[in-house]
Design an enzyme around this catalytic site. Structure first.
Site, mmCIF file in Angstrom:
data_model
loop_
_atom_site.group_PDB
_atom_site.id
_atom_site.type_symbol
_atom_site.label_atom_id
_atom_site.label_comp_id
_atom_site.label_asym_id
_atom_site.label_seq_id
_atom_site.Cartn_x
_atom_site.Cartn_y
_atom_site.Cartn_z
ATOM 1 C CB THR A 25 -0.914 -0.027 1.244
ATOM 2 O OG1 THR A 25 -1.855 -1.080 1.066
ATOM 3 C CG2 THR A 25 -1.640 1.283 1.455
ATOM 4 C CD GLN A 97 -3.257 -7.866 -1.066
ATOM 5 O OE1 GLN A 97 -3.029 -6.684 -0.801
ATOM 6 N NE2 GLN A 97 -2.779 -8.865 -0.333
ATOM 7 C CG HIS A 178 -5.511 -8.536 1.627
ATOM 8 N ND1 HIS A 178 -4.902 -9.306 2.606
ATOM 9 C CD2 HIS A 178 -4.996 -7.275 1.751
ATOM 10 C CE1 HIS A 178 -4.066 -8.527 3.285
ATOM 11 N NE2 HIS A 178 -4.101 -7.305 2.789
ATOM 12 C CG ASN A 181 -1.360 -8.476 6.508
ATOM 13 O OD1 ASN A 181 -0.771 -9.394 7.087
ATOM 14 N ND2 ASN A 181 -0.852 -7.881 5.445
ATOM 15 C CE1 TYR A 183 -6.488 -3.657 6.738
ATOM 16 C CE2 TYR A 183 -4.867 -5.178 5.835
ATOM 17 C CZ TYR A 183 -5.188 -3.938 6.373
ATOM 18 O OH TYR A 183 -4.208 -2.997 6.553
ATOM 19 C CG ASN A 238 -4.444 -3.947 10.578
ATOM 20 O OD1 ASN A 238 -4.190 -2.781 10.898
ATOM 21 N ND2 ASN A 238 -4.165 -4.425 9.382
ATOM 22 N NE ARG A 326 9.902 -4.724 5.374
ATOM 23 C CZ ARG A 326 10.140 -5.295 6.549
ATOM 24 N NH1 ARG A 326 10.205 -4.536 7.631
ATOM 25 N NH2 ARG A 326 10.310 -6.594 6.639
HETATM 26 C C1 FNR Z 1 2.752 -3.820 3.379
HETATM 27 N N1 FNR Z 1 2.182 -5.092 3.386
HETATM 28 C C2 FNR Z 1 0.982 -5.312 2.727
HETATM 29 N N2 FNR Z 1 0.426 -6.550 2.697
HETATM 30 C C3 FNR Z 1 -0.689 -6.804 1.974
HETATM 31 O O1 FNR Z 1 -1.150 -7.942 1.933
HETATM 32 N N3 FNR Z 1 -1.290 -5.787 1.278
HETATM 33 C C4 FNR Z 1 -0.820 -4.515 1.288
HETATM 34 O O2 FNR Z 1 -1.385 -3.630 0.625
HETATM 35 C C5 FNR Z 1 0.341 -4.245 2.071
HETATM 36 N N4 FNR Z 1 0.848 -2.986 2.163
HETATM 37 C C6 FNR Z 1 2.069 -2.756 2.751
HETATM 38 C C7 FNR Z 1 2.651 -1.495 2.693
HETATM 39 C C8 FNR Z 1 3.906 -1.274 3.215
HETATM 40 C C9 FNR Z 1 4.535 0.078 3.094
HETATM 41 C C10 FNR Z 1 4.601 -2.342 3.854
HETATM 42 C C11 FNR Z 1 5.980 -2.143 4.411
HETATM 43 C C12 FNR Z 1 4.021 -3.582 3.949
HETATM 44 C C13 FNR Z 1 2.964 -6.243 3.865
HETATM 45 C C14 FNR Z 1 3.955 -6.697 2.786
HETATM 46 O O3 FNR Z 1 3.269 -7.244 1.678
HETATM 47 C C15 FNR Z 1 4.917 -7.772 3.318
HETATM 48 O O4 FNR Z 1 4.167 -8.830 3.849
HETATM 49 C C16 FNR Z 1 5.859 -7.239 4.395
HETATM 50 O O5 FNR Z 1 6.476 -6.036 4.000
HETATM 51 C C17 FNR Z 1 6.937 -8.261 4.755
HETATM 52 O O6 FNR Z 1 7.734 -8.567 3.623
HETATM 53 P P1 FNR Z 1 9.233 -7.958 3.477
HETATM 54 O O7 FNR Z 1 9.088 -6.467 3.399
HETATM 55 O O8 FNR Z 1 9.968 -8.372 4.726
HETATM 56 O O9 FNR Z 1 9.793 -8.594 2.256
#
Ligand code: FNR
Length: 367
Positions: A25, A97, A178, A181, A183, A238, A326
């Site tokens: 996001t 998603q 989705h 997390n 939701y 959340n 990230r």
């Molecule tokens: C996320 N994550 C996330 N997950 C998801 O299912 N939908 C989303 O829109 C988002 N948005 C989102 C925004 C930002 C800025 C972050 C940092 C994370 C979680 C993301 O998909 C992922 O699961 C985590 O960042 C862990 O993976 P990495 O970053 O360790 O590779």
């Protein structure tokens, strides 16, 4: 031996490698419409085997944050069409998603300023992100109201419609439901948010009912080979918790297995945090085995805190795809960097949510 750089067939999708961009996001879609900058951002990252878009609301009711995109209006679909076109021009693959936030929302984001909806009227002790007078801030979520069972078919229909529009109008290669997390679908799954007394609460089978109905509807609409599902068994994201996640998710994947999904995407541990959550042990191998035993043939995608070494280890140990979050924000050419063992640009968390090009489309590539 599998490598991150192997081409791979995932359901109906042919991917050029096993590196996936996780859904992220970014709150840069005013009026819920993706812009030309959004298209540039995803196109920059098109060398990933698969791009999963940021979570995208299936309905106005499904919205929970400022300036996140939707998939329920013609302008939104046209905005996404520009994104998918740009990604396809670069040879990439992209799925959308599909998101309903449930209780993780705020009255100012809801139709007619109403209460956000949830399985039960329990407020999430978490924050959402609003943009007012040009500045972004995190604010507590609003008190939700419990959905009446008569409203649930409408939500299933919203997922179904969004899936159809994603393929037919916006040009996506598929969708990811989705279910993670904290939701809406995760809220229904887990005891911490679901205290219903009807067919959608209580037993595991009842709590899993909405997720399974949604998944079956989406599969029926666009074909299982274009559908993935994201789950996060133990994340506290959340304010979500379940009394017995191993039994819950074992049931969920066994029920899903015969549907023939393209992939199951599992967030291991606390989303964006530790891979082991204190007090919430979970056996992901057992989960994968349950899915395979029940006939699950799709790809197994893993995520959370992966680097190259850990990703390669996961592939050697039964994973098919690895999603990076990230790292992809900060490294548009992440695949190239992984291949060359090159260092990663560090990410700037101050520019994750909201804003413009800075921290979005201006991260440098190796070349
Ligand atoms: C996320 N994550 C996330 N997950 C998801 O299912 N939908 C989303 O829109 C988002 N948005 C989102 C925004 C930002 C800025 C972050 C940092 C994370 C979680 C993301 O998909 C992922 O699961 C985590 O960042 C862990 O993976 P990495 O970053 O360790 O590779």
């Amino acid at each position: 031996m599998k490598s991150l750089f192997d081409p791979v067939q995932v359901g109906a999708l042919h991917l050029s490698n096993r590196v996936v961009m996780a859904p992220l996001t970014r709150n840069r879609s005013p009026n819920a419409v993706p812009t030309a900058l959004t298209a540039q951002y995803y196109a920059q990252r098109a060398s990933a085997g698969l791009l999963i878009t940021e979570a995208t609301a299936i309905s106005h009711q499904g919205q929970g944050y400022a300036d996140v995109p939707g998939l329920y209006g013609s302008e939104q679909l046209a905005g996404w069409k520009r994104v998918t076109h740009a990604v396809h021009e670069r040879g990439g693959r992209i799925v959308c998603q599909l998101w309903h936030v449930g209780r993780v929302s705020h009255v100012t984001l809801q139709p007619d300023g109403g209460k956000p909806v949830a399985p039960s009227a329990i407020t999430a002790r978490t924050k959402t992100f609003l943009i007012e007078d040009g500045g972004g801030s995190f604010v507590p979520t609003s008190e939700p109201r419990a959905l009446d069972a008569s409203e649930l078919p409408g939500i299933v229909q919203d997922f179904r419609n969004a899936a159809r529009h994603a393929i037919a109008s916006a040009g996506f290669d598929g969708v990811e439901i989705h279910g993670a997390n904290g939701y809406l679908l995760d809220q229904f799954l887990k005891t911490g948010a679901n205290q219903r007394k009807d067919d959608y609460g209580g037993s595991i089978a009842n709590r899993a009912r909405l997720l399974l109905e949604v998944t079956r509807a989406v599969v029926e609409e666009i074909g299982a080979g274009r559908v993935g599902l994201r789950l996060s068994p133990v994340t506290p994201a959340n304010d979500i918790v379940d009394a017995d996640p191993q039994a819950l998710f074992d049931y969920v994947v066994r029920q899903l297995a015969p549907l023939g999904l393209a992939y199951v995407h599992v967030v291991e541990g606390a989303t964006g945090g530790p891979r082991e959550v204190e007090g919430r042990p979970f056996d992901y191998d057992a989960l994968r085995r349950a899915w395979r035993e029940a006939g699950g043939k799709g790809a197994w995608m893993v995520n959370n805190g992966y680097d190259k070494a850990l990703a390669q280890k996961a592939l050697e140990h039964e994973a098919d795809l690895v999603a990076f979050g990230r790292a992809f924000i900060a490294n548009p050419d992440l695949v190239e960097r992984l291949r060359a063992n090159a260092p990663w640009n560090p990410w700037d968390s101050k520019t994750f949510y909201g804003g413009g090009e800075k921290g979005y489309t201006d991260y440098p590539t190796l070349k």
